[in-house]
Design a protein around this motif. Structure first.
Motif, PDB file in Angstrom:
ATOM      1  N   UNK A 129       4.381 -22.758 -19.704  1.00 26.98           N
ATOM      2  CA  UNK A 129       5.365 -23.650 -20.327  1.00 26.98           C
ATOM      3  C   UNK A 129       6.191 -22.888 -21.357  1.00 26.98           C
ATOM      4  N   UNK A 130       5.515 -22.089 -22.199  1.00 25.83           N
ATOM      5  CA  UNK A 130       6.223 -21.361 -23.257  1.00 25.83           C
ATOM      6  C   UNK A 130       7.172 -20.318 -22.673  1.00 25.83           C
ATOM      7  N   UNK A 131       6.724 -19.631 -21.619  1.00 31.70           N
ATOM      8  CA  UNK A 131       7.556 -18.589 -21.013  1.00 31.70           C
ATOM      9  C   UNK A 131       8.751 -19.193 -20.278  1.00 31.70           C
ATOM     10  N   UNK A 132       8.517 -20.317 -19.617  1.00 28.18           N
ATOM     11  CA  UNK A 132       9.618 -21.026 -18.933  1.00 28.18           C
ATOM     12  C   UNK A 132      10.634 -21.513 -19.965  1.00 28.18           C
ATOM     13  N   UNK A 157       6.213 -36.974 -16.013  1.00 30.77           N
ATOM     14  CA  UNK A 157       7.674 -37.128 -16.006  1.00 30.77           C
ATOM     15  C   UNK A 157       8.058 -38.054 -17.144  1.00 30.77           C
ATOM     16  N   UNK A 158       9.151 -37.868 -17.845  1.00 28.83           N
ATOM     17  CA  UNK A 158      10.035 -36.699 -17.772  1.00 28.83           C
ATOM     18  C   UNK A 158       9.401 -35.454 -18.399  1.00 28.83           C
ATOM     19  N   UNK A 159       9.796 -34.292 -17.888  1.00 29.96           N
ATOM     20  CA  UNK A 159       9.066 -33.064 -18.191  1.00 29.96           C
ATOM     21  C   UNK A 159       9.359 -32.428 -19.540  1.00 29.96           C
ATOM     22  N   UNK A 160      10.469 -32.779 -20.160  1.00 30.28           N
ATOM     23  CA  UNK A 160      10.863 -32.132 -21.410  1.00 30.28           C
ATOM     24  C   UNK A 160       9.824 -32.192 -22.517  1.00 30.28           C
ATOM     25  N   UNK A 161       9.442 -33.402 -22.959  1.00 28.90           N
ATOM     26  CA  UNK A 161       8.480 -33.497 -24.076  1.00 28.90           C
ATOM     27  C   UNK A 161       7.127 -32.831 -23.787  1.00 28.90           C
ATOM     28  N   UNK A 162       6.483 -33.065 -22.612  1.00 27.83           N
ATOM     29  CA  UNK A 162       5.176 -32.417 -22.408  1.00 27.83           C
ATOM     30  C   UNK A 162       5.260 -30.890 -22.325  1.00 27.83           C
ATOM     31  N   UNK A 163       6.362 -30.349 -21.773  1.00 30.04           N
ATOM     32  CA  UNK A 163       6.480 -28.887 -21.710  1.00 30.04           C
ATOM     33  C   UNK A 163       6.690 -28.325 -23.117  1.00 30.04           C
ATOM     34  N   UNK A 195       3.266 -28.380 -24.791  1.00 30.80           N
ATOM     35  CA  UNK A 195       2.362 -27.331 -24.287  1.00 30.80           C
ATOM     36  C   UNK A 195       2.829 -25.954 -24.763  1.00 30.80           C
ATOM     37  N   UNK A 196       4.147 -25.756 -24.795  1.00 25.64           N
ATOM     38  CA  UNK A 196       4.704 -24.445 -25.138  1.00 25.64           C
ATOM     39  C   UNK A 196       4.358 -24.043 -26.573  1.00 25.64           C
ATOM     40  N   UNK A 197       4.149 -25.039 -27.418  1.00 22.48           N
ATOM     41  CA  UNK A 197       3.845 -24.747 -28.824  1.00 22.48           C
ATOM     42  C   UNK A 197       2.536 -23.963 -28.964  1.00 22.48           C
ATOM     43  N   UNK A 198       1.631 -24.155 -27.964  1.00 28.30           N
ATOM     44  CA  UNK A 198       0.344 -23.451 -28.000  1.00 28.30           C
ATOM     45  C   UNK A 198       0.344 -22.213 -27.109  1.00 28.30           C
ATOM     46  N   UNK A 199       1.500 -21.911 -26.503  1.00 33.90           N
ATOM     47  CA  UNK A 199       1.527 -20.794 -25.552  1.00 33.90           C
ATOM     48  C   UNK A 199       2.291 -19.594 -26.074  1.00 33.90           C
TER      49      UNK A 199
END
Ligand SMILES: [Zn+2]
Lengths: 249, 348
Positions: free
Chosen positions: B247-250, B184-190, B193-197
């Motif tokens: 993460x990327x799809x979300x 938390x907070x979830x914005x930066x880690x998602x 992660x999304x950059x690799x998804x």
């Protein structure tokens, strides 16, 4: 600035001028006293002359939801009633509770910011001590109780000379074991029967009472103690369990 | 003569004090932007704990103010007006900033303006990109807000075109991060992660996107549940969770619905300038997709730098400067903070 903050106890409100000592070169020390630890929104301008404490102007409104609205207007009006401006003040005395959190913070944030902007020291006092300071001297020990909501009281015990001997605490009245039969504060009125105490005046801290508690620090040119709120309760917060399942197992 | 405006923000978990200079030509210059955050104290609770935030505001208010003046090289007597967040936000948190602002304004003998936090998020863009052409469309996305606004006057006229019917976009990020075991907070880690998804790996639903749904409202609760359902299904089948793909799809679903509706609203309103602000505006995919779609639609896109997008005092000082420039009335000293202040009330 940040260096001095790190040395303060956790939870205290840093004032830029904590290290600044009150310069008492005048005959009269003019003090603004503020307290929002009870339903009373209290501000007063009090003159300290030698040992004498004289209220020059005060504004008090009893409304548990108006602390944030009224405390600064009250401080201004109290100064006006005293015939002075805020710039004439030498020091601020602030009640630091215990008291219901939200209201208490309104007064403390006000005191801290006024002290900061005016460049004058802010002296913290326990609000229950300020009530005790207004109990007429007698032969008996007494209690001070204020309403902590949730069917609890903030309380402290005092000897006949008005020195605090126990507290401050927050407890349900029924759990408070004491032999003392006299109690001041609005909590004493609320729970007189449950506690078996005789309520006495005052109900709320007064500007003069607040200044009396800080008198020796003010006159002794002592640097003010850190402005630390007496919350006595932890914040209501629970760590979350694992995320709830959204599908049937 | 140029005037110095101080801004105080305490509506959520950031204690912010900003200083700006309002020039005679109406431009507003950033001088200081100091923030003390209590975000770490809330992390283990998975969301902002109001009482913890309020306590932190009281501790941080005076030191943050001092830091702002040192950073700007100004003294308190240089201040010409003070603006403070009057709402919306957490009641106890707002009260600390409002109480301090009243005291500062009184002690310094300067006018006080209680202003709207949401409008501040948009006004902050003028510190970076200069005067805002109006009308303009504003997409405000953060942990607390998800709103589409029409701005006709930065100091006085905001109209809500749509908002979330359930969770704020940032809230959905926090909840999905928890499901994925991210902090938390979830914005930066998602975002990371999304950059690799693969954003097309899983087809998550777009909320409120049906023909019968309100055109400019949002919903993120169904999306959040769909992610949790998908992750639980994979876990039940004994599969390893492809965190990066989820993460990327979300993130794609969020960015898609936000930008699609914002661009549609701008077109429908005949508006050719868009501002995206709020904490979620720092999201890389949202910015990328918005830039793409705005360019295609001939809309000029303005996104303040991330530091200005999250809650801060500079945004309140900026809005205050516009309110001062518009010669709007000052706020009486006995005003109350309003936790539910509507966006059409820009200053009290
Ligand atoms: Zn915000």
């Amino acid at each position: 600035m940040s260096d001095s903050i790190s040395t303060l106890p956790r939870g205290s409100v840093p004032c830029s001028n904590q290290a600044k000592t009150l310069v008492v070169g005048w005959d009269t020390v003019l003090v603004l006293a503020i307290d929002t630890s009870t339903p009373a929104v209290t501000a007063g301008v009090v003159a300290l002359e030698g040992g004498l404490v004289e209220t020059r102007g005060e504004r008090v409104t009893v409304d548990p939801r108006a602390h944030g609205e009224l405390i600064t207007p009250h401080a201004l009006a109290a100064a006006e009633a005293a015939g002075v401006t805020l710039k004439d003040l030498d020091a601020i005395v602030a009640g630091v509770g215990p008291g219901p959190f939200t209201g208490l913070r309104a007064g403390m944030a006000t005191a801290a910011a006024l002290g900061h902007a005016l460049g004058i020291p802010v002296y913290p006092v326990c609000s229950l001590d300020a009530l005790a300071a207004d109990v007429p001297p007698g032969d008996n020990a007494f209690l001070v109780l204020t309403d902590a909501r949730r069917r609890e009281v903030y309380w402290a015990a005092y000897d006949a000379a008005g020195q605090r001997t126990d507290g401050p605490h927050v407890q349900r009245p029924a759990d408070l074991e004491t032999e003392v039969k006299v109690a001041a504060g609005d909590g004493a009125l609320l729970y007189a029967d449950a506690l078996g105490v005789r309520p006495v005046e005052p109900r709320f801290p007064s500007p003069a009472g607040l200044v009396k508690v800080a008198r020796s620090a003010l006159l002794g040119k002592e640097p003010p103690a850190p402005l630390t709120p007496l919350y006595l309760r932890r914040p209501d917060a629970a760590e979350p369990a694992a995320p709830k399942r959204v599908t049937a197992p | 003569m140029a005037r110095i405006i101080m801004g105080i923000e305490s509506s959520c978990d950031e204690t912010g004090v900003g200083l700006v200079r309002l020039h005679d030509d109406g431009t507003v210059e950033l001088l200081a932007d100091e923030v003390a955050s209590s975000v770490e104290q809330h992390a283990r609770f998975g969301g902002v704990v109001p009482e913890v935030a309020s306590r932190a505001h009281l501790e941080a208010m005076v030191p943050t103010t001092s830091r702002a003046f040192s950073a700007a090289g100004l003294s308190m007597s240089d201040v010409d007006a003070i603006a403070v967040t009057a709402g919306p936000g957490l009641a106890g948190a707002l009260l600390v900033g409002v109480s301090a602002a009243k005291a500062y304004a009184t002690a310094l003998d300067v006018p006080l303006y209680g202003v709207n936090h949401l409008a501040g998020h948009i006004a902050v863009d003028t510190l970076q990109h200069g005067p805002l052409p109006t009308p303009c469309l504003a997409l405000l996305v953060s942990g607390g807000h998800t709103q589409l606004l029409r701005v006709d006057d930065i100091a006085s006229s905001f109209t809500e075109l749509g908002s979330t019917v359930d969770d704020a976009a940032g809230e959905a990020y926090d909840k999905v991060a928890r499901v994925l075991g991210l902090p938390y907070p979830g914005g930066p880690p998602i975002d990371k992660a999304a950059k690799n998804g693969n954003p097309t790996a899983i087809a998550f639903p777009r909320g409120m996107a049906g023909p019968r749904d309100a055109a400019f409202d949002f919903s993120f609760s169904g999306l959040k549940t769909a992610v949790a359902r998908w992750v639980e299904g994979a876990a039940r089948r004994g599969e390893e969770i492809p965190v990066d793909d989820v993460a990327a799809s979300f993130q794609e679903a969020v960015a898609d619905v936000l930008t699609a509706k914002a661009v549609r609203a701008a077109k429908e309103q005949g508006i050719d300038t868009m501002v995206i602000s709020g904490g979620v505006a720092a999201n890389s995919r949202l910015k990328e997709l918005a830039a793409e779609r705005c360019a295609a639609a001939g809309i000029e896109l303005r996104v303040p730098r991330p530091r200005l997008c999250t809650d801060n005092g500079a945004m309140i000082a900026a809005l205050g400067a516009h309110v001062v420039a518009a010669k709007l009335p000052t706020t009486p000293l006995d005003f109350s903070a309003n936790p539910a202040l509507p966006v059409n009330v820009v200053s009290l």
